[in-house]
Design a protein around this motif. Sequence first.
Motif, PDB file in Angstrom:
ATOM      1  N   VAL A   1      -0.954   9.639  13.278  1.00 52.75           N
ATOM      2  CA  VAL A   1      -1.009  10.573  12.150  1.00 52.75           C
ATOM      3  C   VAL A   1       0.422  10.997  11.845  1.00 52.75           C
ATOM      4  N   GLY A   2       0.762  11.108  10.538  1.00 51.80           N
ATOM      5  CA  GLY A   2       2.093  11.533  10.149  1.00 51.80           C
ATOM      6  C   GLY A   2       2.069  12.373   8.892  1.00 51.80           C
ATOM      7  N   PHE A   3       2.828  13.501   8.897  1.00 50.79           N
ATOM      8  CA  PHE A   3       2.959  14.380   7.738  1.00 50.79           C
ATOM      9  C   PHE A   3       4.269  14.062   7.021  1.00 50.79           C
ATOM     10  N   ARG A   4       4.179  13.870   5.718  1.00 50.50           N
ATOM     11  CA  ARG A   4       5.382  13.630   4.915  1.00 50.50           C
ATOM     12  C   ARG A   4       6.213  14.915   4.849  1.00 50.50           C
ATOM     13  N   SER A   5       7.550  14.786   4.974  1.00 51.66           N
ATOM     14  CA  SER A   5       8.404  15.966   5.132  1.00 51.66           C
ATOM     15  C   SER A   5       9.450  16.118   4.037  1.00 51.66           C
TER      16      SER A   5
ATOM     17  N   GLY B   1       8.766  17.297   0.956  1.00 51.04           N
ATOM     18  CA  GLY B   1       8.237  18.209  -0.034  1.00 51.04           C
ATOM     19  C   GLY B   1       6.928  17.797  -0.646  1.00 51.04           C
ATOM     20  N   GLU B   2       6.507  16.550  -0.469  1.00 50.54           N
ATOM     21  CA  GLU B   2       5.241  16.067  -1.012  1.00 50.54           C
ATOM     22  C   GLU B   2       4.148  16.225   0.042  1.00 50.54           C
ATOM     23  N   PRO B   3       3.024  16.860  -0.322  1.00 53.45           N
ATOM     24  CA  PRO B   3       1.948  17.105   0.665  1.00 53.45           C
ATOM     25  C   PRO B   3       1.098  15.857   0.894  1.00 53.45           C
ATOM     26  N   ILE B   4       1.654  14.887   1.583  1.00 50.56           N
ATOM     27  CA  ILE B   4       0.976  13.616   1.846  1.00 50.56           C
ATOM     28  C   ILE B   4       0.736  13.497   3.350  1.00 50.56           C
ATOM     29  N   LEU B   5      -0.466  13.104   3.698  1.00 49.78           N
ATOM     30  CA  LEU B   5      -0.825  12.846   5.083  1.00 49.78           C
ATOM     31  C   LEU B   5      -1.121  11.360   5.249  1.00 49.78           C
ATOM     32  N   ALA B   6      -0.527  10.750   6.265  1.00 47.05           N
ATOM     33  CA  ALA B   6      -0.777   9.342   6.576  1.00 47.05           C
ATOM     34  C   ALA B   6      -1.557   9.260   7.877  1.00 47.05           C
ATOM     35  N   THR B   7      -2.606   8.463   7.860  1.00 44.60           N
ATOM     36  CA  THR B   7      -3.410   8.245   9.059  1.00 44.60           C
ATOM     37  C   THR B   7      -3.562   6.746   9.288  1.00 44.60           C
ATOM     38  N   ALA B   8      -3.636   6.360  10.532  1.00 46.54           N
ATOM     39  CA  ALA B   8      -3.773   4.944  10.883  1.00 46.54           C
ATOM     40  C   ALA B   8      -4.838   4.781  11.939  1.00 46.54           C
ATOM     41  N   SER B   9      -5.443   3.602  11.970  1.00 44.58           N
ATOM     42  CA  SER B   9      -6.541   3.335  12.898  1.00 44.58           C
ATOM     43  C   SER B   9      -6.242   2.102  13.734  1.00 44.58           C
TER      44      SER B   9
ATOM     45  N   GLY C   1       1.867   3.755  15.977  1.00 50.70           N
ATOM     46  CA  GLY C   1       2.756   4.867  15.684  1.00 50.70           C
ATOM     47  C   GLY C   1       3.082   4.973  14.209  1.00 50.70           C
ATOM     48  N   LEU C   2       3.201   6.230  13.704  1.00 48.08           N
ATOM     49  CA  LEU C   2       3.617   6.523  12.334  1.00 48.08           C
ATOM     50  C   LEU C   2       4.677   7.606  12.391  1.00 48.08           C
ATOM     51  N   ALA C   3       5.700   7.491  11.543  1.00 43.35           N
ATOM     52  CA  ALA C   3       6.740   8.517  11.485  1.00 43.35           C
ATOM     53  C   ALA C   3       7.389   8.483  10.106  1.00 43.35           C
ATOM     54  N   TRP C   4       7.407   9.659   9.430  1.00 39.76           N
ATOM     55  CA  TRP C   4       8.076   9.780   8.143  1.00 39.76           C
ATOM     56  C   TRP C   4       9.551  10.091   8.371  1.00 39.76           C
ATOM     57  N   ILE C   5      10.415   9.439   7.586  1.00 41.82           N
ATOM     58  CA  ILE C   5      11.837   9.725   7.655  1.00 41.82           C
ATOM     59  C   ILE C   5      12.074  11.097   7.020  1.00 41.82           C
ATOM     60  N   PRO C   6      12.720  12.034   7.699  1.00 40.79           N
ATOM     61  CA  PRO C   6      12.904  13.385   7.146  1.00 40.79           C
ATOM     62  C   PRO C   6      13.646  13.357   5.814  1.00 40.79           C
ATOM     63  N   GLY C   7      13.036  14.006   4.811  1.00 42.19           N
ATOM     64  CA  GLY C   7      13.658  14.137   3.520  1.00 42.19           C
ATOM     65  C   GLY C   7      13.636  12.894   2.662  1.00 42.19           C
TER      66      GLY C   7
END
Length: 898
Positions: A259-263, A265-273, A303-309
């Motif tokens: 699970v990863g939260f976009r950081s 400013g956009e309220p996007i949630l990413a989930t993976a299975s 694994g999921l990871a949003w790049i900050p900004g």
Amino acid sequence: MAPPRKKAKHNKVETPSINPSRRLFVPFRALGFITNHVPFSGSSALPRIHIVTCLGKAWAMWEGDKMSLQFIGPDLELPITSLLMDGDAIWAASGSSVSKFLRGKQVAHLSNPLGSALSTISVFGTQMLALTEDGKHLIVWDMESQEPLQNLTFDGDFTATHILHPATYLNKILVGSSEGGLQLWNILTATCIHRFNPVALRPGHHSTYTPSAITVLVQSPAIDIVGIGFASGEVSIYDIRADERLLCVSMDSGTISAVGFRSDGEPILATASTTGHIAFWDLNANARLLHIFRGAHDGAVTGLAWIPGQPLLLSCGDDNSVKQWLFDSPTAPLGCLNSVNERTAGSLTKKATSLSVPLSHFKFMPITSMAFSVTRSKDWEDVLTCHAASATEVSNSGSSIARTWSVENKRLGRWNLGLNAKKGLAAGVVRSVFVTACGILVALWNMQSGIRRKTFKVGDAPSQGEQSTQAAVKALNGRPITGLAVDALNRILVASTLDGTLNVSSPRVLILCTAHILPCTCVTIVLCHRILQLQQDSGLIAMACDDMVIRLVDLETRRLVRELTGFRGRILDIALTSLDSVIRTFDIPSGRLIDAFKTASVATSVSFSPTGDFLATAHVDSVGVYLWANRAQYTEVPLQTFKEDETGASSVPLPSVQGLAEDAVLEGLSSLTMESAGVVDVYTTPEQLGEELVTLTLLPRSRWQTLLNLETIHQRNKPKEPPKAPEKVPFFLPTLPGVEHRFAIDEKTASRDDKASSGEKKKDSHRLDLDAADLESEFYRKLRVEDNAGDYETFFNYVKALSPAAIDLELRSLTSTSALLSFLRALTGRLRTHRDFEAVQTFLAVFLRLHGEELAQGDSKLSEALEVLLEVQRTESEGILDLISSSLGTLSFVRDTI
């Protein structure tokens, strides 16, 4: 974190032991490993981003921008179960311990006092937290003292699986369990502060609640808000301070693995299975599904990871890949920018996204045979492949299409060479490619234009064949082709058939004639190469047969020349390995087994590097390629007969992925000499193979060219300003003539010094001591002490070590008649030994140019020596010229004939 400038090295590197019985190949390193099932970890110290992936017992650090490898860490004793990057430090849990690395060097080691294996680690300020594999304990260490501080023990009905430090929570840790429970602990007091109701964590009523393990815990950009993933495929957005579920999303299949939260400013949630899908949800629209990318990875997304900004998402999977995903706009579908081991999949990913189909939909079936040629690789496609049959094809034995590829452009080629029914030709299945092949027909295609040129038909089975061959043809309902080969001159086309026959013909003839009946079915056929040396052609065809024997046939004589036996399983590749996990090496001229070693898993394919210094192997349970160093390239290896005992060949561990021990391995290659291996009588190549042969110096040609043209080089390199005169040596310090600047200290001077030191009186003399006039250079001294009837070995070894300028100066220093005479005799004696032929010619040319006038004055001794030298020179030169003329004539005849 700044990237490392050079590869870190260990203070102590264990050199792999070299077994004398396995004296040909040693493990070197493994290639092609990117990641595995362990989630990656990263550092978001902008502008550079680094990620760390697990490679089994080792880890690798990558630059997140270009996905380039920085370096690989050392191997640990046990496989890594968890990775964590904390600034410049990398923490790895392996077995019952946690190790800290800085620049690839281990600097700290934390041991579990309970002795049990660890599963998940987390850094909490100056403390390290780790869950035990059984989920019953949470160990806390002080990272500075490396001593354990706390041991948190959970209840019997609570099996911990994941831990998370909520942002701004002091000394607090969230712990999720396999029973679906969630607890908040104070690690300073080792007490459980709060237990969350499992029913409230997931949607649904209490009456219909079923426990589901927590598989993911992740912090959101908002304080107090965390994301909780469950094995049931649900993800809850939960406020841990208010103990309230805010949102809940659910994926249609698989367990939530990341699970990863976009950081930005956009309220996007990413989930993976675990099925390889990635879904994106809009949290401002009540968790509305924006897009689901099916088949983002071929296996589970770990694994999921949003790049900050930034609108960039990193994902990794157990399909050995790490990928970057880009969002052009907040709600637009994503596109794949780059992937570590699939750099050419970007366009396919974009196409799959636009059509809402998995990426696997565009991938071909597994390759069953491959051929390539580098002759015109820059002009058109240079690789040809055939594939297994797809679900839509009728035949289950293979596809009817062969595909071209371009290594230069790293993409699929323009042509699909189909063998479907066309122009009266029957449809076929491509079983092997050298030119190309189908089930019963052999087709010839042009790689440049993709046009079919010819079709070859296999003739009838030989009437004089054995009854077993005739029965095989009848049972197979034809003669399916299993292998193809064409010689380097395109004169001979060879095709093996499943009924055990070898068909040889010319590419100009459309019917293949049978040349040899094999004792069994031939599985594959390739051009044979000399052991340890890759050759374009050797005139031999090697065939792997079903009776576990490799047979070699001479194309010229059409005769079976060798049978290589000793295999205990089906032969999988020709270079040579079989299903018994043993890689064997044979010496073709003698037909002997010279090396064999056993690996932990079966090697499906083996190949030598173009220079023969490495052996590459691929194995059934691995996605990587393993390299083995060939000791024969670095030291003397006795190629004696290798005898396997009753238990078979000795087992050898596969090479590791880290390259820190490469230097130690190469140093260890020469540590085992022939004497230590038990080889006493070993043939060593002499410096002179035969007395009638002429041997060169083996020195670079430029050295003799420089000596011949030294005056021209000096004139060209003449300085613009006159050189400054060196400081003169005092007149009372005599020096030796020659290239080396040395002071003259003879025995008389030494004896005078001894007498002076002992107190004896010394007579004063005003006369100049002329003892230094009789001193000679090292060049002339070695020349003078040589035997006139000898081979002048010592003298020429000394001269060959001098530079061209030093040799020229020494030749100019030969001023006396005795010196000139000695040098002429040296040239004559060396010519008679047939050694250093080009060096003698160079010395003679320079010598005659420098001292021609003195030699022409008519001195009787010099004239006699010149006549002898002329006669020997004429005899040696005529012999060499005859050999060269004969070789040129033979070459011209062969060239005109072909």
